[in-house]
Design an enzyme around this catalytic site. Structure first.
Site, short mmCIF file in Angstrom:
data_model
loop_
_atom_site.label_atom_id
_atom_site.label_comp_id
_atom_site.label_asym_id
_atom_site.label_seq_id
_atom_site.Cartn_x
_atom_site.Cartn_y
_atom_site.Cartn_z
N ASP A 1 33.80 80.79 51.53
CA ASP A 1 33.89 81.17 52.95
C ASP A 1 32.98 82.33 53.37
O ASP A 1 33.42 83.25 54.09
CB ASP A 1 35.34 81.52 53.30
CG ASP A 1 36.29 80.35 53.12
OD1 ASP A 1 35.83 79.25 52.77
OD2 ASP A 1 37.50 80.54 53.33
N HIS B 1 38.45 74.88 60.97
CA HIS B 1 39.69 74.62 61.69
C HIS B 1 39.50 73.82 62.97
O HIS B 1 38.49 73.99 63.67
CB HIS B 1 40.38 75.93 62.04
CG HIS B 1 40.86 76.70 60.85
ND1 HIS B 1 41.69 76.15 59.89
CD2 HIS B 1 40.67 77.99 60.47
CE1 HIS B 1 41.97 77.06 58.97
NE2 HIS B 1 41.35 78.18 59.30
N HIS C 1 39.79 81.30 64.69
CA HIS C 1 38.59 81.57 63.89
C HIS C 1 38.07 80.27 63.24
O HIS C 1 38.81 79.32 63.06
CB HIS C 1 38.88 82.61 62.80
CG HIS C 1 39.82 82.13 61.73
ND1 HIS C 1 41.19 82.05 61.92
CD2 HIS C 1 39.60 81.69 60.46
CE1 HIS C 1 41.77 81.60 60.82
NE2 HIS C 1 40.83 81.37 59.92
N LYS D 1 37.62 73.09 54.49
CA LYS D 1 39.07 73.16 54.33
C LYS D 1 39.73 73.70 55.60
O LYS D 1 39.08 74.38 56.39
CB LYS D 1 39.44 74.03 53.13
CG LYS D 1 38.85 75.42 53.16
CD LYS D 1 39.03 76.12 51.83
CE LYS D 1 38.51 77.54 51.86
NZ LYS D 1 39.18 78.43 52.81
N CYS E 1 41.58 83.59 50.36
CA CYS E 1 40.94 82.35 49.89
C CYS E 1 40.36 82.45 48.48
O CYS E 1 40.40 81.49 47.72
CB CYS E 1 39.88 81.92 50.89
SG CYS E 1 40.61 81.51 52.51
#
Length: 241
Positions: free
Chosen positions: A45, A85, A118, A143, A188
């Protein structure tokens, strides 16, 4: 005569002590880690969202980029993840009436930290940092794209049941050891390392190539949990270039 013997004994033990003290660090110095074809670097990430100016910035998050770029040259196998997301995702505080970012709520799969909106799919916020240079990267795992389930780990969604497919991919490529870095250490990165261990991989987290949020002591708690699970805590300097 006894005084002379005593002086000789003191002199001798002093010399031995000095030699021993000098020898110990050499004898126990850890050998550099040399990643091979069975090793993979997991870059977690490193997105605009999680650095200065992003919607959920991690303090000094952008500082991991040059370290990760340098590290990646030592690995044959590199995998990158992206938080990805849907709008109005269940992990967003804005999706829960009366809730504020960093509060928690109870979902079907357990407690969920609620975040600011986010890494919305396709947004500049969700893009990988432009200075991230990983020419060997073979795979990007996205993810958190299921509306009703969050996903911190690169291996498993937060329900503990839904696999991302990463474990199968790595095993199909003969990988048995992973080195995890990126953002954020206590979420994460940690969840990825813990799930790597559950999936049967040897796992290390590269501390200086990661940065944490430290939400209510979450950073120390994450390191403790990882240590108990057999995750090694290393530095980028431990890996041979």
């Amino acid at each position: 005569m006894k005084d002379m013997q005593r002086r000789e004994f003191v002199r001798f033990t002093g010399v031995v002590g000095l030699v021993g003290a000098a020898a110990v660090p050499v004898a126990f110095a850890a050998a550099p880690i040399k990643p091979d074809a069975k090793s993979a670097l997991l870059v977690i990430d490193v997105q605009n969202c999680f650095v200065t100016g992003g919607t959920l910035p991690v303090k000094d998050g952008e500082q991991v980029v040059p370290i990760i770029n340098k590290l990646s040259a030592a690995f044959e196998n590199v995998v990158v993840t992206q938080d990805w997301h849907t709008p109005g995702h269940v992990s967003f505080a804005s999706a829960h009436a009366g809730k504020k970012p960093f509060e928690t709520t109870k979902l079907a799969y357990g407690n969920q930290v609620l975040w600011p909106d986010h890494c919305v799919q396709g947004s500049a916020d969700a893009a990988l940092l432009k200075d991230l240079a990983l020419p060997k990267a073979q795979l990007i795992i996205r993810k958190g794209y299921h509306q009703s389930t969050d996903s911190y780990s690169a291996f498993m969604e937060a329900d503990g049941k839904t696999s991302t497919g990463l474990a199968a991919y790595l095993k199909a490529h003969g990988v048995d050891t992973v080195y995890v870095c990126g953002l954020a250490t206590d979420f994460c990165v940690a969840w990825t390392a813990l799930d790597a261990r559950k999936a049967g991989f040897k796992a290390s987290v590269i501390e200086d190539a990661s940065r944490g949020i430290d939400l209510n002591g979450s950073l120390a708690a994450a390191w403790d949990k990882m240590a108990k699970a057999g995750v090694k805590r290393i530095q980028s300097s431990d890996i041979a270039a």
